[in-house]
Structures are given as structure tokens and as C-alpha cells.
Design an enzyme around this catalytic site. Structure first.
Site, PDB file in Angstrom:
ATOM      1  N   ASP A   1      66.767  43.636   3.236  1.00 44.49           N
ATOM      2  CA  ASP A   1      66.275  44.388   4.678  1.00 44.49           C
ATOM      3  C   ASP A   1      66.144  43.762   6.308  1.00 44.49           C
ATOM      4  OD1 ASP A   1      63.862  43.959   3.788  1.00 44.49           O
ATOM      5  OD2 ASP A   1      63.138  45.564   4.310  1.00 44.49           O
TER       6      ASP A   1
ATOM      7  N   GLY B   1      50.481  47.369  -4.286  1.00 50.11           N
ATOM      8  CA  GLY B   1      51.224  47.083  -4.581  1.00 50.11           C
ATOM      9  C   GLY B   1      52.163  46.813  -5.461  1.00 50.11           C
TER      10      GLY B   1
ATOM     11  N   GLY C   1      55.285  47.304  -5.684  1.00 50.84           N
ATOM     12  CA  GLY C   1      56.442  47.731  -5.515  1.00 50.84           C
ATOM     13  C   GLY C   1      57.586  49.308  -4.928  1.00 50.84           C
TER      14      GLY C   1
ATOM     15  N   SER D   1      53.349  51.623  -1.341  1.00 46.42           N
ATOM     16  CA  SER D   1      52.359  52.084  -1.404  1.00 46.42           C
ATOM     17  C   SER D   1      51.706  51.930   0.656  1.00 46.42           C
ATOM     18  CB  SER D   1      51.278  51.633  -2.466  1.00 46.42           C
ATOM     19  OG  SER D   1      50.983  50.240  -2.074  1.00 46.42           O
TER      20      SER D   1
ATOM     21  N   ASP E   1      60.709  50.216   4.592  1.00 47.61           N
ATOM     22  CA  ASP E   1      59.942  51.134   3.692  1.00 47.61           C
ATOM     23  C   ASP E   1      59.321  52.100   5.072  1.00 47.61           C
ATOM     24  OD1 ASP E   1      60.367  49.183   1.336  1.00 47.61           O
ATOM     25  OD2 ASP E   1      58.327  48.096   1.940  1.00 47.61           O
TER      26      ASP E   1
END
Ligand code: GLA
Length: 464
Positions: free
Chosen positions: A94, A192, A194, A197, A247
Site C-alpha cells: 500500500d 497488535g 495484524g 485494531s 487499514d
């Protein structure tokens, strides 16, 4: 103390009805029943069962009352939800202007708040108080001033997601007014691990603040990408993490029942259906986080190595770089072998991601699974972000009948793997993962199946 109290209230009050299914040792249990199940009482342990959004909201109500002494006044009561995401393929692409293919999870963050705009000279002008059940702040409540001249990064990193998200909206608060917010946060994601969160927390807070501002006549931008960009800015400015857009984009925008093939250069996406009951996505949490991961030193190092490789071939980003040109430049000494290996991962991962999307559309799961396994190998060998625990989980999954593919998901250095499997094969898969992982590392992994959930939304706002 507040957290302990809130957790006790929460644990005591939940009669659970499950929305999907729970992966117990060797069983996939379809749920339409209500049952009293033990919840994850230890902060570090993630239960295999997914709590529904309604359960999280109820937990937030209980927690809010315990933390602030009374429920939110219905005239100022808001709640928002934002999911975590699992990235099926397209890892570390990304921030290189490449392709990614995430879907929203059914796990995420609920924020319940008493929120309003007050006069800028009111005693509570800009006062934000935040409590959480998830250990995110340790004991006690976080209090800070959401005022343009005062709001900056603070000490606890979890608090900085909240501060950072709110900071993005201070420019939208009308002249002479200020926000006043009491918030309680409940999450169902491993922290944490992946599964984003962090983006889920930032996006949930942003969605909530937008709702509060809308309650006062403000119009949220129709294009939800604006929110995703603001949330990424929050992470850049308040956490110092040079993350890409995946994300926040997935958490804000994923359509239910779909993954998205997101082009991170143009920030446009195509939905890819994920609705075939014959296959299931299984997420396995290694419960290991190596300190070199995203919040450690290695993520920014990878970002810099990729930028150096792109520069060496005169490209703006690795999206437009070609492998032969990169190899030639490395031979000439224009970049290091390590930079070439990072670039090789990114260039080939972009191809895999597009091919994977095609395969998924055609329901060609053999091809999709093969791409996942290649992606994992490249992350391990070229990008060097795997860990022995993740390699083991992928190896165990790949050796199970009915599994198409498996790979680490997210930034790496621990966290989770994602496995694409025939639905019928899931019980045997989970059994194998648990036993094999325990044998190899003496550790328990957590497994859960997921469907593609939908992006962030407002759950509650005051009736007009
Ligand atoms: C983290 C970052 C994302 C992305 C992934 C790796 O989750 O927040 O932007 O770079 O790592 O694909």
C-alpha cells in the site's frame, strides 16, 4: 480500577447469542442458539468466538455507566462501530502505491459516547474523557483537551489514536464552540495482531465525532475516503507510523460480503464477492508479537528501502518499477541486494494480488490459494517480515486436506495468518493448527472463522 470494575459488570451481565460459529477443538458449531459461554477474562487472550456488535454495545453501556457514574443522556448519546480487517493478499504494497485485497471483519471497535458541542467558554469546552475495557490505557481514565492549540500526542500510544482521530475534526467545529465528549471503548480484536485494531479504533472514533458534528448541522463528506485519509493522517502525526492507506480504507469503506481490490495509487477500488459458503476464511492468531514489528523499528525501514529502490530506477514508487530494470540497477551497484529483494517482493506481490482477485471472482480457489502461499514465501524470504511462529502456522495449514492457501496477514513479525479452506475442512484444520502449534512452541494459538463484514457506521444517535 475502572477497567476492572467495568469488566466485572460486563462479565456478569452477558447472556450470549452467537452470530456465526465458534471454532472449538475440532468442531465448527453453527449458531442460532443462546448459551452462556465463558468470555475472555484475561486481557491478552482472545476468545475464539466473535462477540456480536450488539454485545459489544451492551458491554460499552455497562462500562460507560461504571466509568462515568450514569448512562449517557439520551439527547447526547452516540455510538459508532468500525471493523478490523484481514488482508487476503497484497502485503506491504500500500505505501508503494500498489494493490491490496482486504475485507472487513466482524470484529472491531464500538465507541459509546455522550457527545455535544458546547460554548467555547464553557467549563467543559474541549474536555474529552475516555475509558476502555481493553487494557488499552491501563488503569484509569484518559482526559485531554480537544482544543486546536492544545491537542498533540500524549504518552500512551492507545490514547494517541483517539487524540489523533479527534484532531482531524477540530477544524470542522464551528467558531465559538468546542467538543465535549465522554467515551467508552470496547473492542473484540487482538491488539497488535495484524488485524488493524488501531485503524478500527481510529475509524470508530472518527465516525463517532462525525456523528456528533452532524448532530449540530455539519455535513460529513460524502466520499468516505476523506475519513480514511484523515485516520491515516492521525497515525502518521500522532503515532509516527508511516503506514499506507489500506487499514483505514478497509475499516471505513468495505462493503459487506466483499473484499476490495484497492489500488492504493488512485485510491479507487473494485468490490470482489466473498460469499461462497463452500469456502471459509480462518484467521489464526499466533499470539506472538516480535518487537521489530510495525510499532518497532522495522516497518519504517521497509518503507525507506522500497523508496530507495524506486528512486534508483527513477520511479515515483515501486508501482511503476519493472523487475528487469531493478535487477539491472542492482547489478550496476545502484541499490543494495536487500533493497532489490524488498522491491522484488513488492513488484511480484502486486501481480499476485491482481491475479488473486481474478481467481476469486472465478471461484478458482486453487489458483487463489497458490498465490497466498507464494505471497507468504516472498514475505518470509524477500521482505523478511515473517516469524518462525507464522511460518509454522502456514506450513501446518498448507499440509491439511481441503486447504487452498495460507499466509501471514498484516505487517508481520507475529500476529495472525489467514487461511482459505473448504468449509468442510475447517474442523480438521483448526485441530491441526492447535496441536501442531502447541507441539512446536508450547503455545496456544487462537482460531476464528470470519465472513466479510461491512465498513464503519453510526450505531446510535439522538432522535431529532
Ligand atoms: C500495516 C500498515 C498497512 C500496511 C500493512 C502491511 O497494517 O498499517 O498500511 O502497510 O501493515 O501490508
Amino acid at each position: 480500577m475502572l477497567h476492572v470494575l467495568a469488566a466485572a459488570v460486563f462479565l456478569g451481565s452477558n447472556l450470549l447469542s452467537c452470530c456465526f460459529y465458534c471454532l472449538c477443538e475440532g468442531f465448527v458449531i453453527p449458531f442460532s442458539t443462546s448459551s452462556k459461554l465463558p468470555l475472555d477474562s484475561s486481557k491478552a487472550v482472545v476468545a475464539d468466538r466473535t462477540r456480536t456488535r450488539e454485545e459489544l454495545l451492551q458491554a460499552a453501556r455497562d462500562g460507560f455507566r461504571a466509568a462515568f457514574g450514569a448512562p449517557p443522556d439520551p439527547q447526547h448519546e452516540y455510538a459508532a462501530w468500525a471493523p478490523g480487517r484481514v488482508n487476503l493478499i497484497g502485503e506491504h504494497t500500500d505505501y508503494n502505491g500498489g494493490f491490496v485485497l482486504p475485507c472487513a471483519l466482524e470484529r472491531g471497535t464500538v465507541v459509546l459516547a455522550a457527545g455535544r458541542l458546547v460554548r467555547a467558554d464553557a467549563a467543559d469546552a474541549g474536555r474529552v474523557r475516555v475509558a476502555s475495557m481493553d487494557c488499552r490505557g491501563g488503569d484509569g481514565m484518559l482526559t485531554f483537551a480537544a482544543l486546536p492549540e492544545e491537542l498533540g500526542p500524549g504518552e500512551e500510544s492507545w490514547g494517541n489514536y483517539v487524540r489523533g482521530a479527534i484532531a482531524q475534526y477540530l477544524g470542522d467545529v464551528p467558531e465559538g464552540r468546542a467538543l465535549a465528549l465522554d467515551m467508552f471503548i470496547v473492542g473484540s480484536l487482538p491488539l497488535g495482531g495484524g488485524l488493524s485494531s488501531s485503524a478500527s479504533l481510529t475509524t470508530a472514533v472518527a465516525t463517532l465525532v462525525e456523528a456528533v458534528l452532524e448532530g449540530e448541522g455539519w455535513q460529513a463528506p460524502e466520499d468516505a475516503r476523506v475519513k480514511a485519509r484523515r485516520c491515516r493522517r492521525a497515525e502518521h502525526d500522532f503515532l509516527g507510523t508511516p503506514c499506507g492507506i489500506m487499514d483505514q480504507f478497509a475499516s471505513a469503506l468495505c462493503p459487506p460480503g466483499h473484499a476490495i481490490l484497492l489500488d492504493c495509487a488512485s485510491e479507487t477500488f473494485e468490490p470482489v464477492p466473498l460469499d461462497d459458503g463452500a469456502v471459509t476464511l480462518v484467521i489464526t492468531d499466533s499470539r506472538v508479537t516480535h518487537s521489530l514489528g510495525q510499532r518497532g523499528s522495522q516497518y519504517p525501514v521497509r518503507v525507506a528501502q522500497c523508496a530507495a529502490a524506486a528512486r534508483a530506477v527513477g520511479a515515483d514508487s515501486l508501482r511503476s518499477a519493472e523487475l528487469p530494470a531493478l535487477e539491472q540497477e542492482a547489478k550496476r551497484g545502484g541499490m543494495s541486494e536487500v533493497e532489490l529483494a524488498r522491491a522484488r517482493h513488492v513488484v511480484t506481490e502486486n501481480e499476485r494480488c491482481v491475479n488473486f482477485a481474478d481467481a476469486l471472482r472465478k471461484r478458482d480457489y486453487d489458483a487463489a490459494g497458490a498465490a497466498m502461499l507464494e505471497s507468504h514465501a516472498s514475505l518470509r524470504d524477500n521482505y523478511e517480515v515473517s516469524a518462525p511462529e507464522l511460518d509454522k502456522l502456514v506450513e501446518l495449514a498448507a499440509a491439511t486436506d481441503g486447504v487452498y492457501g495460507s499466509r501471514l496477514t498484516g505487517a508481520g513479525f507475529g500476529g495472525c495468518t489467514v487461511t482459505l479452506a473448504q468449509t468442510d475442512a475447517v474442523p480438521a484444520l483448526v485441530r491441526r493448527l492447535r496441536r501442531g502449534y502447541k507441539e512446536a512452541f508450547g503455545l496456544d494459538c487462537a482460531c476464528f472463522a470470519t465472513r466479510a463484514g461491512g465498513g464503519a457506521r453510526v450505531l446510535l444517535r439522538p432522535r431529532p
